[in-house]
Design a protein around this motif. Structure first.
Motif, short mmCIF file in Angstrom:
data_model
loop_
_atom_site.label_atom_id
_atom_site.label_comp_id
_atom_site.label_asym_id
_atom_site.label_seq_id
_atom_site.Cartn_x
_atom_site.Cartn_y
_atom_site.Cartn_z
N GLY A 268 -20.26 -43.50 -125.33
CA GLY A 268 -19.63 -42.20 -125.08
C GLY A 268 -18.64 -41.84 -126.16
N ASP A 269 -18.41 -40.54 -126.33
CA ASP A 269 -17.48 -39.99 -127.31
C ASP A 269 -16.07 -40.11 -126.77
OD1 ASP A 269 -15.77 -38.08 -128.65
OD2 ASP A 269 -17.55 -37.04 -129.39
N ARG A 270 -15.26 -41.00 -127.37
CA ARG A 270 -13.94 -41.30 -126.81
C ARG A 270 -12.98 -40.13 -126.88
NH1 ARG A 270 -17.06 -45.36 -126.67
NH2 ARG A 270 -16.28 -47.46 -126.31
N ALA A 271 -12.97 -39.37 -127.97
CA ALA A 271 -12.06 -38.22 -128.06
C ALA A 271 -12.43 -37.17 -127.02
CB ALA A 271 -12.09 -37.62 -129.46
N LEU A 272 -13.72 -36.93 -126.86
CA LEU A 272 -14.16 -35.98 -125.86
C LEU A 272 -13.78 -36.46 -124.45
CD1 LEU A 272 -17.64 -34.27 -125.98
CD2 LEU A 272 -16.60 -34.89 -123.80
N LEU A 273 -13.95 -37.74 -124.21
CA LEU A 273 -13.58 -38.31 -122.93
C LEU A 273 -12.08 -38.22 -122.68
CD1 LEU A 273 -15.94 -41.41 -122.91
CD2 LEU A 273 -15.84 -39.67 -121.10
N LEU A 274 -11.29 -38.43 -123.73
CA LEU A 274 -9.84 -38.30 -123.59
C LEU A 274 -9.46 -36.88 -123.19
CD1 LEU A 274 -6.99 -37.34 -125.12
CD2 LEU A 274 -7.00 -39.42 -123.74
N ALA A 275 -10.03 -35.90 -123.85
CA ALA A 275 -9.72 -34.50 -123.53
C ALA A 275 -10.12 -34.18 -122.09
CB ALA A 275 -10.43 -33.57 -124.51
N ALA A 276 -11.28 -34.62 -121.69
CA ALA A 276 -11.74 -34.36 -120.32
C ALA A 276 -10.85 -35.05 -119.30
CB ALA A 276 -13.19 -34.81 -120.17
N THR A 277 -10.42 -36.26 -119.62
CA THR A 277 -9.55 -37.01 -118.71
C THR A 277 -8.21 -36.29 -118.52
OG1 THR A 277 -10.54 -39.13 -119.32
CG2 THR A 277 -8.33 -39.19 -118.37
N VAL A 278 -7.57 -35.93 -119.61
CA VAL A 278 -6.24 -35.32 -119.54
C VAL A 278 -6.29 -33.96 -118.85
CG1 VAL A 278 -4.37 -34.34 -120.94
CG2 VAL A 278 -5.34 -36.58 -121.51
N LEU A 279 -7.39 -33.22 -119.03
CA LEU A 279 -7.45 -31.85 -118.52
C LEU A 279 -8.20 -31.71 -117.19
CD1 LEU A 279 -8.24 -30.05 -121.92
CD2 LEU A 279 -6.02 -30.27 -120.78
N HIS A 280 -8.72 -32.80 -116.64
CA HIS A 280 -9.64 -32.65 -115.49
C HIS A 280 -8.95 -32.17 -114.21
CE1 HIS A 280 -8.31 -36.72 -114.17
NE2 HIS A 280 -8.86 -36.42 -113.00
N ASP A 281 -7.66 -32.41 -114.08
CA ASP A 281 -6.93 -31.93 -112.90
C ASP A 281 -5.87 -30.90 -113.29
OD1 ASP A 281 -8.22 -33.29 -110.84
OD2 ASP A 281 -7.00 -35.09 -111.09
N GLY A 282 -6.16 -30.13 -114.32
CA GLY A 282 -5.16 -29.21 -114.86
C GLY A 282 -4.77 -28.08 -113.93
N VAL A 283 -5.63 -27.75 -112.98
CA VAL A 283 -5.34 -26.72 -111.98
C VAL A 283 -5.30 -27.39 -110.62
CG1 VAL A 283 -6.10 -24.57 -110.89
CG2 VAL A 283 -6.42 -24.91 -113.36
N HIS A 284 -4.13 -27.42 -110.02
CA HIS A 284 -3.99 -28.11 -108.73
C HIS A 284 -4.32 -27.16 -107.59
CE1 HIS A 284 -2.58 -30.56 -105.48
NE2 HIS A 284 -1.65 -29.68 -105.15
N VAL A 285 -5.25 -27.57 -106.74
CA VAL A 285 -5.60 -26.84 -105.53
C VAL A 285 -5.51 -27.83 -104.38
CG1 VAL A 285 -7.33 -25.49 -104.30
CG2 VAL A 285 -7.14 -25.30 -106.80
N ALA A 286 -4.70 -27.57 -103.40
CA ALA A 286 -4.48 -28.50 -102.30
C ALA A 286 -5.79 -28.81 -101.57
CB ALA A 286 -3.47 -27.92 -101.30
N LYS A 287 -5.86 -30.00 -100.96
CA LYS A 287 -7.07 -30.44 -100.28
C LYS A 287 -7.46 -29.50 -99.13
CE LYS A 287 -7.90 -34.42 -102.42
NZ LYS A 287 -9.15 -34.67 -103.17
N ASN A 288 -6.47 -28.86 -98.51
CA ASN A 288 -6.78 -27.97 -97.39
C ASN A 288 -6.82 -26.51 -97.79
OD1 ASN A 288 -4.06 -27.77 -97.91
ND2 ASN A 288 -3.40 -27.96 -95.78
N ASP A 289 -6.86 -26.25 -99.10
CA ASP A 289 -6.95 -24.88 -99.60
C ASP A 289 -8.42 -24.44 -99.58
OD1 ASP A 289 -7.23 -22.67 -101.58
OD2 ASP A 289 -5.11 -23.06 -101.96
N PRO A 290 -8.73 -23.23 -99.12
CA PRO A 290 -10.13 -22.79 -99.10
C PRO A 290 -10.77 -22.72 -100.48
CG PRO A 290 -8.62 -20.97 -98.57
CD PRO A 290 -7.83 -22.24 -98.52
N ARG A 291 -9.95 -22.73 -101.55
CA ARG A 291 -10.49 -22.70 -102.90
C ARG A 291 -10.75 -24.10 -103.45
NH1 ARG A 291 -6.31 -20.59 -106.52
NH2 ARG A 291 -5.02 -21.90 -105.16
N ARG A 292 -10.66 -25.13 -102.61
CA ARG A 292 -10.74 -26.51 -103.09
C ARG A 292 -12.01 -26.77 -103.90
NH1 ARG A 292 -8.03 -30.42 -105.26
NH2 ARG A 292 -9.30 -32.29 -105.32
N ALA A 293 -13.14 -26.26 -103.46
CA ALA A 293 -14.40 -26.51 -104.16
C ALA A 293 -14.44 -25.87 -105.53
CB ALA A 293 -15.58 -26.03 -103.31
N GLN A 294 -13.52 -24.94 -105.79
CA GLN A 294 -13.48 -24.25 -107.08
C GLN A 294 -12.51 -24.90 -108.07
OE1 GLN A 294 -12.71 -20.02 -106.44
NE2 GLN A 294 -13.52 -20.22 -104.39
N ALA A 295 -11.79 -25.94 -107.64
CA ALA A 295 -10.73 -26.51 -108.46
C ALA A 295 -11.23 -26.99 -109.81
CB ALA A 295 -10.04 -27.65 -107.71
#
Length: 218
Positions: A48-75
């Motif tokens: 795997g491409d480590r730099a690409l993986l690093l970027a994806a890791t750092v940014l994967h939860d960049g928008v927080h949507v609570a577990k009980n929010d109706p938009r959860r599947a869109q997070a």
């Protein structure tokens, strides 16, 4: 200071500086570091491409949507869109930006998107490992506490005579999600690590049930 994202700390610092401040103890800097450690462990055997993986890791939860929010599947989609915007300002080329965005979109359990690249498979596995084992237990109860959930239903802890309801009872979440996760891992390395952590998760569940006077059902 310890480099949490070695050997790509400089890239991580650049990306972290672009993220909004939104505290959630289950999806904080420590979570990102743990996912990166899992990524490195899996990538050491799978590639795997480590730099690409690093970027994806750092940014994967960049928008927080609570577990009980109706938009959860869109997070994850929201986080992927945010990642596109951030990476476009840092000189990344479009194909690599889209590869990062896809990995972010596909990492989410709620989104139900099948990962199409090695990096997406690795990120999904690395993130889901943090929902298993001792850390999975800790994050599960932390999140339930934030949402005001009870530990378990004192009248029917194992939901023998009622529908599972993990919005109300934290122990139900083990059955609705956590104990199902090990079957969905994408890489051989991820599956091996998941089996170890699944056993710890199951041992905790069984110990909790025994301590409240229940015989664990298998």
């Amino acid at each position: 200071m310890t480099a949490l994202f070695f050997p790509h700390q400089a890239l991580a610092d650049t990306l972290l500086a672009c993220l909004p401040d939104a505290f959630d103890g289950a999806h904080d800097l420590a979570h990102l570091e743990r996912v990166w450690r899992n990524v490195q462990c899996i990538a050491a055997e799978e590639g795997g491409d480590r730099a690409l993986l690093l970027a994806a890791t750092v940014l994967h939860d960049g928008v927080h949507v609570a577990k009980n929010d109706p938009r959860r599947a869109q997070a994850s989609q929201l986080a992927a869109d945010q990642a596109r915007e951030i990476l476009s300002t840092t000189g990344w080329e479009s194909p690599r930006i889209e590869a990062v965005a896809h990995a972010i979109e596909a990492h989410s359990f709620s989104a139900g998107i099948t990962p199409q690249t090695l990096e997406a498979r690795i990120l999904q596995d690395a993130d889901r490992l943090d929902s298993l084992g001792a850390l999975g237990v800790a994050r599960c109860f932390y999140t339930a506490g934030q949402m005001g959930g009870a530990l378990y239903d004192p009248f029917d802890p194992q939901a023998d005579g009622r529908a599972l309801d993990d919005q109300r009872f934290t122990l139900d979440h083990f059955q609705t999600k956590l104990l199902t996760l090990k079957e969905g891992f994408q890489t051989a390395t991820g599956r091996r690590l998941a089996a170890q952590r699944h056993a710890r998760l199951l041992a905790f569940r069984d110990a909790l049930l025994e301590e409240i006077g229940e015989t664990p059902a298998r």
